[in-house]
Design a protein around this motif. Sequence first.
Motif: not given
Length: 282
Positions: A194-220
Amino acid sequence: MKIGRFEVEQLSEGIFDVFEDGTFQKIDAGNITSKKTESEVPRNATHIGIDPLLIRDGNRVILIDTGLGWGLDAKSTYTDTSNLKTNLDIFGLTPDDVTHVVLSHLHFDHAAGSTFVDDSATTQPTLSNANYFVQKLEWHYAIQRVGEANPVKGGDYNMDELYKLHAEEKLVLITDTYFELVPGITLIKTGGHTPGHQIVKIQDADETAYFLGDLVPSEFHLNQYVMKQMDIDPIQSKKAKTLILRQAVKEKAALFFYHSIHVKNGVLVQDEENRYALLDVK
Ligand SMILES: [Zn+2]
């Protein structure tokens, strides 16, 4: 699991059949025996998970997407469905403990749990002490879609809920592409789905994670692009996905998927043929 100082948990609402008309039906997880590939899934129905993300950072309790919301409403017929309330309870939390809500976008399968209907048939914010962070572009797009003839299949907006959040001044409308929610958590506007779709980046120390929403909905969806008919702007989706996944490999980042039924998270790696794979998160 831990990403730096953050405690991160996926709140699974179960596994659902999604039908061509965009309706959802909960199914018994025991009925899914083998790992299906995307091509084996029947064309008229697709199994998906619904997994909001809970992030705890001291006194901050952050929720990413709010699920289907079934079972929260006083008159809901879906009383056996996991929802935010039952899932937060597992961690000793109530909806009132949540301090921040992030909505990747406003399609109802990501945002419907944001409100519930109380005993006097009034719509109320589910997370009553939280602000809901959403891209301004997404809010305007959702309003614009009201009354439009051909909504995208499975990607509808439930405006009653959204109007209520806006009326109660719970929505924080973001105009930045990169928005720091709290130190270490950044909302990144990707558009595409969607035009306003956003994802979330989590970062602390040297560790990083992403919540990808519907940009990449599943491992498939890591190695194939099957969202074409669901995305408003497929070219933008593909571009954003390529950039984010490339960055995630460099960062040895963990990915959290919202719609997976088998592999719900993993550390992203790339093999010699440039195919993406996931390793278990330590
Ligand atoms: Zn969506």
